[in-house]
Motif scaffolding. Structure first.
Motif, PDB file in Angstrom:
ATOM      1  N   LYS A  18      -5.076  -9.755   0.441  1.00 47.09           N
ATOM      2  CA  LYS A  18      -3.977  -9.166   1.203  1.00 47.09           C
ATOM      3  C   LYS A  18      -3.479  -7.921   0.468  1.00 47.09           C
ATOM      4  CE  LYS A  18      -0.400 -11.665   2.992  1.00 47.09           C
ATOM      5  NZ  LYS A  18       0.916 -12.318   3.012  1.00 47.09           N
ATOM      6  N   TYR A  19      -3.517  -6.783   1.159  1.00 40.04           N
ATOM      7  CA  TYR A  19      -3.029  -5.539   0.584  1.00 40.04           C
ATOM      8  C   TYR A  19      -1.598  -5.283   1.024  1.00 40.04           C
ATOM      9  CZ  TYR A  19      -7.772  -4.348  -0.816  1.00 40.04           C
ATOM     10  OH  TYR A  19      -8.999  -4.351  -1.406  1.00 40.04           O
ATOM     11  N   ARG A  20      -0.866  -4.573   0.190  1.00 39.52           N
ATOM     12  CA  ARG A  20       0.463  -4.080   0.551  1.00 39.52           C
ATOM     13  C   ARG A  20       0.297  -2.602   0.858  1.00 39.52           C
ATOM     14  NH1 ARG A  20       2.657  -7.386  -4.124  1.00 39.52           N
ATOM     15  NH2 ARG A  20       3.263  -9.306  -3.078  1.00 39.52           N
ATOM     16  N   ASP A  76       4.508  -3.956  -5.027  1.00 38.12           N
ATOM     17  CA  ASP A  76       3.454  -3.206  -5.691  1.00 38.12           C
ATOM     18  C   ASP A  76       2.539  -2.706  -4.580  1.00 38.12           C
ATOM     19  OD1 ASP A  76       1.700  -2.148  -7.533  1.00 38.12           O
ATOM     20  OD2 ASP A  76       0.673  -4.050  -7.851  1.00 38.12           O
ATOM     21  N   ILE A  77       2.680  -1.452  -4.213  1.00 41.98           N
ATOM     22  CA  ILE A  77       1.971  -0.886  -3.063  1.00 41.98           C
ATOM     23  C   ILE A  77       0.546  -0.523  -3.473  1.00 41.98           C
ATOM     24  CG2 ILE A  77       1.961   1.015  -1.403  1.00 41.98           C
ATOM     25  CD1 ILE A  77       5.076   1.059  -1.817  1.00 41.98           C
ATOM     26  N   ASP A  78      -0.427  -0.899  -2.633  1.00 46.19           N
ATOM     27  CA  ASP A  78      -1.830  -0.648  -2.941  1.00 46.19           C
ATOM     28  C   ASP A  78      -2.321   0.709  -2.458  1.00 46.19           C
ATOM     29  OD1 ASP A  78      -2.617  -3.182  -4.199  1.00 46.19           O
ATOM     30  OD2 ASP A  78      -2.015  -4.022  -2.266  1.00 46.19           O
ATOM     31  N   PHE A  79      -1.858   1.146  -1.288  1.00 44.39           N
ATOM     32  CA  PHE A  79      -2.212   2.471  -0.798  1.00 44.39           C
ATOM     33  C   PHE A  79      -1.266   2.887   0.319  1.00 44.39           C
ATOM     34  CE2 PHE A  79      -4.983  -0.420   1.589  1.00 44.39           C
ATOM     35  CZ  PHE A  79      -4.862   0.015   2.903  1.00 44.39           C
ATOM     36  N   ARG A 100       0.844   7.438  -7.483  1.00 42.47           N
ATOM     37  CA  ARG A 100      -0.528   7.399  -7.992  1.00 42.47           C
ATOM     38  C   ARG A 100      -1.350   6.306  -7.327  1.00 42.47           C
ATOM     39  NH1 ARG A 100       0.691   8.772 -14.306  1.00 42.47           N
ATOM     40  NH2 ARG A 100       1.270  10.906 -13.890  1.00 42.47           N
ATOM     41  N   ILE A 101      -1.302   6.341  -5.998  1.00 41.21           N
ATOM     42  CA  ILE A 101      -2.077   5.392  -5.202  1.00 41.21           C
ATOM     43  C   ILE A 101      -2.871   6.172  -4.168  1.00 41.21           C
ATOM     44  CG2 ILE A 101      -0.546   3.423  -5.569  1.00 41.21           C
ATOM     45  CD1 ILE A 101       0.778   4.021  -2.882  1.00 41.21           C
ATOM     46  N   PRO A 102      -3.972   5.627  -3.693  1.00 36.04           N
ATOM     47  CA  PRO A 102      -4.789   6.332  -2.705  1.00 36.04           C
ATOM     48  C   PRO A 102      -4.072   6.462  -1.365  1.00 36.04           C
ATOM     49  CG  PRO A 102      -5.946   4.397  -3.586  1.00 36.04           C
ATOM     50  CD  PRO A 102      -4.560   4.357  -4.106  1.00 36.04           C
ATOM     51  N   ILE A 103      -4.544   7.404  -0.573  1.00 36.71           N
ATOM     52  CA  ILE A 103      -4.018   7.613   0.771  1.00 36.71           C
ATOM     53  C   ILE A 103      -5.177   7.563   1.763  1.00 36.71           C
ATOM     54  CG2 ILE A 103      -4.075  10.105   0.436  1.00 36.71           C
ATOM     55  CD1 ILE A 103      -1.827  10.352   2.465  1.00 36.71           C
ATOM     56  N   ILE A 104      -4.935   6.859   2.854  1.00 40.85           N
ATOM     57  CA  ILE A 104      -5.873   6.806   3.978  1.00 40.85           C
ATOM     58  C   ILE A 104      -5.180   7.469   5.149  1.00 40.85           C
ATOM     59  CG2 ILE A 104      -7.087   5.304   5.607  1.00 40.85           C
ATOM     60  CD1 ILE A 104      -7.245   3.215   3.352  1.00 40.85           C
TER      61      ILE A 104
END
Length: 168
Positions: A18-20, A76-79, A100-104
């Motif tokens: 599960k992603y946040r 804690d945000i994943d992207f 400092r997290i990826p962006i989609i």
């Protein structure tokens, strides 16, 4: 830590169940469909004339939370997931860089080639994410962003219950 190293660490990290996902109110129906993936969505309600969630269209899914400031959340945000080019992707890029997290970026719309000068189209097309997603091949080609993938969208026929269709 270097932002590129941070992104690579997250991309190369073991897959989560599960992603946040930090996103923004965009299309209630589309977001409701995304919520069915089981991931946790944190929708940042930026205010200031930006789109807000309209519960008259769809209720807020149970795994979707709306907040008004990034400091409101201890997640804690994943992207970051951006779903439009008219201010949202630019803000999402700032958040992505800051956290400092990826962006989609998930593109729903077609460029308005008949209404936009070439300079405006080129400017809109210049906004890119770590991963660029389009909902159709036609949509992908119309934007001309080659480093991208297509994940076809769909509609739920159950959304149309109660509609009467006649052959007339």
């Amino acid at each position: 830590m270097n932002p590129i190293v941070s992104i690579l660490n997250r991309v190369n990290a073991p897959k989560k169940e599960k992603y946040r996902i930090l996103s923004f109110p965009t299309h209630e129906s589309y977001q409701t469909n995304l919520a069915e993936t089981g991931h946790e969505f944190l929708l940042f309600n930026r205010g200031g004339g930006n789109k807000i969630w309209e519960t008259k269209y769809k209720p807020i899914p149970k795994n979707t939370h709306i907040f008004n400031a990034i400091t409101d959340t201890e997640y804690d945000i994943d992207f970051v997931l951006s779903q439009e080019r008219f201010g949202q992707i630019q803000f999402a890029q700032e958040v992505s860089k800051s956290l400092r997290i990826p962006i989609i970026h998930l593109e729903h719309i077609e460029p308005q080639l008949n209404n936009w000068p070439q300079e405006q189209f080129d400017h809109m097309r210049s906004f890119k994410a770590d991963i660029n997603v389009f909902i159709t091949e036609h949509n992908q080609k119309s934007w001309g962003i080659e480093d991208s993938v297509v994940i076809k969208h769909g509609i739920r026929t159950s959304d149309f219950t109660g509609c009467i269709v006649t052959g007339k």
